[in-house]
Design a protein around this motif. Structure first.
Motif, PDB file in Angstrom:
ATOM      1  N   ALA A  54       0.769  11.230   5.720  1.00 38.32           N
ATOM      2  CA  ALA A  54      -0.318  12.174   5.992  1.00 38.32           C
ATOM      3  C   ALA A  54      -0.086  12.937   7.285  1.00 38.32           C
ATOM      4  N   SER A  55       0.857  12.480   8.106  1.00 37.74           N
ATOM      5  CA  SER A  55       1.139  13.143   9.384  1.00 37.74           C
ATOM      6  C   SER A  55       2.257  14.175   9.257  1.00 37.74           C
ATOM      7  N   CYS A  56       3.449  13.738   8.834  1.00 32.49           N
ATOM      8  CA  CYS A  56       4.596  14.663   8.772  1.00 32.49           C
ATOM      9  C   CYS A  56       4.841  15.211   7.378  1.00 32.49           C
ATOM     10  N   LYS A  57       4.113  14.710   6.367  1.00 36.36           N
ATOM     11  CA  LYS A  57       4.164  15.158   4.962  1.00 36.36           C
ATOM     12  C   LYS A  57       5.419  14.697   4.221  1.00 36.36           C
ATOM     13  N   ALA A  58       6.278  13.900   4.863  1.00 32.11           N
ATOM     14  CA  ALA A  58       7.476  13.401   4.188  1.00 32.11           C
ATOM     15  C   ALA A  58       7.087  12.482   3.032  1.00 32.11           C
ATOM     16  N   GLU A  59       7.841  12.570   1.937  1.00 36.64           N
ATOM     17  CA  GLU A  59       7.609  11.717   0.781  1.00 36.64           C
ATOM     18  C   GLU A  59       8.613  10.565   0.748  1.00 36.64           C
ATOM     19  N   PHE A  60       8.162   9.457   0.174  1.00 37.30           N
ATOM     20  CA  PHE A  60       9.004   8.288  -0.109  1.00 37.30           C
ATOM     21  C   PHE A  60       9.526   7.594   1.154  1.00 37.30           C
ATOM     22  N   LYS A  61       8.904   7.848   2.298  1.00 34.93           N
ATOM     23  CA  LYS A  61       9.348   7.249   3.562  1.00 34.93           C
ATOM     24  C   LYS A  61       8.335   6.247   4.113  1.00 34.93           C
ATOM     25  N   MET A  62       7.292   5.955   3.351  1.00 31.07           N
ATOM     26  CA  MET A  62       6.257   5.047   3.815  1.00 31.07           C
ATOM     27  C   MET A  62       6.686   3.600   3.594  1.00 31.07           C
ATOM     28  N   ARG A  63       6.304   2.733   4.541  1.00 29.96           N
ATOM     29  CA  ARG A  63       6.628   1.315   4.460  1.00 29.96           C
ATOM     30  C   ARG A  63       5.420   0.503   4.933  1.00 29.96           C
ATOM     31  N   LEU A  94       0.820  -1.211   0.000  1.00 31.08           N
ATOM     32  CA  LEU A  94       0.000   0.000   0.000  1.00 31.08           C
ATOM     33  C   LEU A  94       0.854   1.261   0.000  1.00 31.08           C
ATOM     34  N   ASP A  95       2.084   1.154   0.494  1.00 28.64           N
ATOM     35  CA  ASP A  95       3.002   2.304   0.478  1.00 28.64           C
ATOM     36  C   ASP A  95       3.378   2.719  -0.939  1.00 28.64           C
ATOM     37  N   LYS A  96       3.159   1.849  -1.927  1.00 31.98           N
ATOM     38  CA  LYS A  96       3.397   2.227  -3.322  1.00 31.98           C
ATOM     39  C   LYS A  96       2.415   3.314  -3.748  1.00 31.98           C
ATOM     40  N   VAL A  97       1.181   3.225  -3.232  1.00 29.21           N
ATOM     41  CA  VAL A  97       0.138   4.201  -3.563  1.00 29.21           C
ATOM     42  C   VAL A  97       0.198   5.385  -2.602  1.00 29.21           C
ATOM     43  N   LEU A  98       0.265   5.097  -1.315  1.00 31.33           N
ATOM     44  CA  LEU A  98       0.312   6.150  -0.287  1.00 31.33           C
ATOM     45  C   LEU A  98       1.776   6.430   0.039  1.00 31.33           C
ATOM     46  N   TYR A  99       2.429   7.150  -0.862  1.00 27.48           N
ATOM     47  CA  TYR A  99       3.876   7.382  -0.779  1.00 27.48           C
ATOM     48  C   TYR A  99       4.233   8.579   0.112  1.00 27.48           C
ATOM     49  N   GLN A 100       3.236   9.386   0.483  1.00 28.15           N
ATOM     50  CA  GLN A 100       3.490  10.579   1.291  1.00 28.15           C
ATOM     51  C   GLN A 100       2.801  10.443   2.633  1.00 28.15           C
ATOM     52  N   SER A 148       4.073  -3.572   6.351  1.00 28.23           N
ATOM     53  CA  SER A 148       4.371  -4.928   6.801  1.00 28.23           C
ATOM     54  C   SER A 148       3.100  -5.510   7.392  1.00 28.23           C
ATOM     55  N   GLY A 149       2.720  -6.684   6.919  1.00 29.35           N
ATOM     56  CA  GLY A 149       1.512  -7.314   7.445  1.00 29.35           C
ATOM     57  C   GLY A 149       0.280  -6.469   7.215  1.00 29.35           C
ATOM     58  N   THR A 150      -0.313  -6.005   8.284  1.00 25.10           N
ATOM     59  CA  THR A 150      -1.514  -5.169   8.196  1.00 25.10           C
ATOM     60  C   THR A 150      -1.209  -3.712   8.546  1.00 25.10           C
ATOM     61  N   THR A 151       0.078  -3.353   8.607  1.00 29.38           N
ATOM     62  CA  THR A 151       0.483  -2.042   9.100  1.00 29.38           C
ATOM     63  C   THR A 151       1.160  -1.196   8.023  1.00 29.38           C
ATOM     64  N   LEU A 152       0.764   0.072   7.978  1.00 29.80           N
ATOM     65  CA  LEU A 152       1.397   1.105   7.155  1.00 29.80           C
ATOM     66  C   LEU A 152       2.131   2.044   8.089  1.00 29.80           C
ATOM     67  N   SER A 153       3.369   2.398   7.783  1.00 28.52           N
ATOM     68  CA  SER A 153       4.135   3.244   8.707  1.00 28.52           C
ATOM     69  C   SER A 153       5.021   4.224   7.954  1.00 28.52           C
ATOM     70  N   CYS A 154       5.433   5.263   8.651  1.00 21.30           N
ATOM     71  CA  CYS A 154       6.339   6.290   8.109  1.00 21.30           C
ATOM     72  C   CYS A 154       7.672   6.192   8.846  1.00 21.30           C
ATOM     73  N   THR A 155       8.758   6.011   8.118  1.00 20.28           N
ATOM     74  CA  THR A 155      10.075   5.902   8.742  1.00 20.28           C
ATOM     75  C   THR A 155      10.633   7.254   9.141  1.00 20.28           C
ATOM     76  N   SER A 156       9.981   8.333   8.675  1.00 19.91           N
ATOM     77  CA  SER A 156      10.445   9.680   9.026  1.00 19.91           C
ATOM     78  C   SER A 156       9.940  10.105  10.401  1.00 19.91           C
ATOM     79  N   CYS A 157       8.635   9.966  10.650  1.00 23.22           N
ATOM     80  CA  CYS A 157       8.067  10.411  11.933  1.00 23.22           C
ATOM     81  C   CYS A 157       7.681   9.254  12.849  1.00 23.22           C
ATOM     82  N   GLY A 158       7.651   8.033  12.307  1.00 23.10           N
ATOM     83  CA  GLY A 158       7.358   6.867  13.123  1.00 23.10           C
ATOM     84  C   GLY A 158       5.888   6.541  13.301  1.00 23.10           C
ATOM     85  N   LYS A 159       5.002   7.331  12.720  1.00 27.49           N
ATOM     86  CA  LYS A 159       3.574   7.071  12.897  1.00 27.49           C
ATOM     87  C   LYS A 159       3.157   5.818  12.132  1.00 27.49           C
TER      88      LYS A 159
END
Length: 425
Positions: free
Chosen positions: A241-250, A233-239, A252-263
């Protein structure tokens, strides 16, 4: 090098489906249709016979199988992208497929569709020209109304629901969604089409193509228990929504996360996102996607949009045999459109330029064939290039490039006073 290749014969007349292949296509399609307990709702199509035009939405390969169910045993010719012909050109021609290079102005295709209609068959067209990225309508070509008017036969639509959430473009694993549904509806009779202006034809087609698979999932209560349902899903939701960083979404399993802000967000069994902590910015995946589009639009309006210079390798598909490595180079997508330059395997330069007004949308792939990575697909009438940015050398999102292609085109139309209708390009 690139001029030495045998080229796909784009001028060949469409083949009427071989009589012995018509039941075979049905037999091969039905197991999946039955597995997902597809419910086909007919409206005005109960007695519809060829020739006519059938416009279908496009979310997964299952779309073709449901179309087979809807029109069997009638003959049809299907518009299919050239990459679908790889290694099976004769078979696809024999079952009635017409080859098209995506997002090109191909007058030859019009002639071939006219031949289909003259033969008394069904012209099956997927006007979105790619799988939907998040289960909602993709932009439709403005030429669609003119084409229908030119063909002078009834126009029907087939809108499938459930195929995206069952096997989304960003993770093709079959989730076993059932029952799926499809609406098979007569949009225009031959007489009504003759009397209706092109603008109204386009408007009604756009209206008929409004769909949202995630909204359908929630409405119907289709639960997905697949443990990897968020992966990709990070392929589609690449930005973020919390910290606005791009290309930091990852994911795993049922979880979507941002490596920039940790949300983190959890993708529920009903296809909704829920923040693990704090505010849930977007519970509905298409809303997040459209927010990304709005952000890209702001960059375009400010004149600042650019992918930067991306190192890439390029594969070419001059015919239906196989992809051939063209060479290494760079890709720039900016306010001028696409610029691809490089050197082929023989040391000769290659270049493809796609200006903003020449391309209203583009085709992208995620992890093409499960092993080749994300790419942008650019076409001329004679060639198809799959352009792969190098992920270990740059940050990028092909989703952002696809959104930007559309927003650049819309901005061009507005700047030049061209008439713009929502949902059309």
């Amino acid at each position: 090098m690139k001029n030495e290749f045998e080229r796909f014969d784009m001028k060949a007349d469409p083949v009427r489906t071989k009589w012995y292949l018509r039941p075979l296509t049905y037999i091969l399609s039905m197991p999946d249709v039955w597995k997902h307990k597809n419910i086909l709702h007919k409206e005005g199509t109960e007695d519809l016979k060829g020739p006519f035009v059938l416009l279908c939405n496009h979310n997964a390969f299952m779309d073709f199988k449901v179309a087979t169910k809807a029109i069997f045993p009638m003959r049809a010719n299907y518009v299919v992208a050239i990459d679908g012909f790889i290694g099976r050109e004769k078979l696809l021609r024999d079952v009635g497929c017409i080859c098209k290079r995506k997002f090109t102005n191909d007058t030859m295709l019009v002639r071939q569709l006219m031949k289909t209609i003259k033969n008394g068959d069904i012209a099956v067209i997927y006007p979105e020209a790619r799988y939907s990225l998040c289960g909602t309508t993709a932009v439709l070509p403005e030429s669609l109304g003119k084409l229908c008017k030119l063909l002078k036969v009834p126009v029907a639509v087939l809108i499938c629901h459930g195929h995206h959430i069952n096997s989304p473009f960003w993770n093709l694993h079959d989730r076993g969604v059932k029952p799926t549904e499809a609406e098979y509806k007569l949009l225009f009779s031959k007489e009504e089409l003759t009397e209706t202006p092109v603008e109204e034809i386009n408007r009604r087609i756009v209206d008929a193509f409004q769909y949202d698979d995630f909204a359908w999932q929630k409405e119907k209560g289709r639960r997905i228990t697949y443990k990897g349902r968020a992966e990709g899903l990070d392929k589609v939701l690449y930005q973020c929504a919390s910290c606005k960083a791009e290309f930091k979404m990852r994911t795993s399993g049922t979880t979507l996360s941002c490596t920039s802000c940790g949300k983190t967000w959890e993708l529920t069994e009903l296809g909704e996102l829920s923040a693990s902590d704090g505010k849930t910015e977007f519970s509905h995946i298409p809303d997040w996607y459209e927010w990304e589009r709005e952000n890209v639009r702001r960059e375009v309006e400010a004149g600042t949009y650019s992918s930067g210079v991306l190192p890439v390798h390029v594969d070419t598909l001059p015919n239906a045999k196989k992809f051939i490595r063209l060479g290494e180079g760079t890709l720039i997508h900016d306010m001028n459109g696409f610029t691809v330059r490089g050197t082929d395997v023989d040391g000769d330069p290659f270049e493809m330029l796609k200006s903003v007004p020449s391309l209203y949308s583009c085709h992208i792939e995620y992890e093409y064939l499960g092993k080749f990575g994300d790419c942008v697909d650019l076409n001329t009438l004679e060639d198809t290039w799959y352009i792969y940015p190098e992920p270990d050398k740059c940050e990028f999102s092909v989703t952002k490039m696809a959104l930007a292609t559309e927003e650049l085109y819309f901005a061009y139309k507005r700047a030049h006073g061209k008439e713009y209708a929502p949902g059309l390009a």
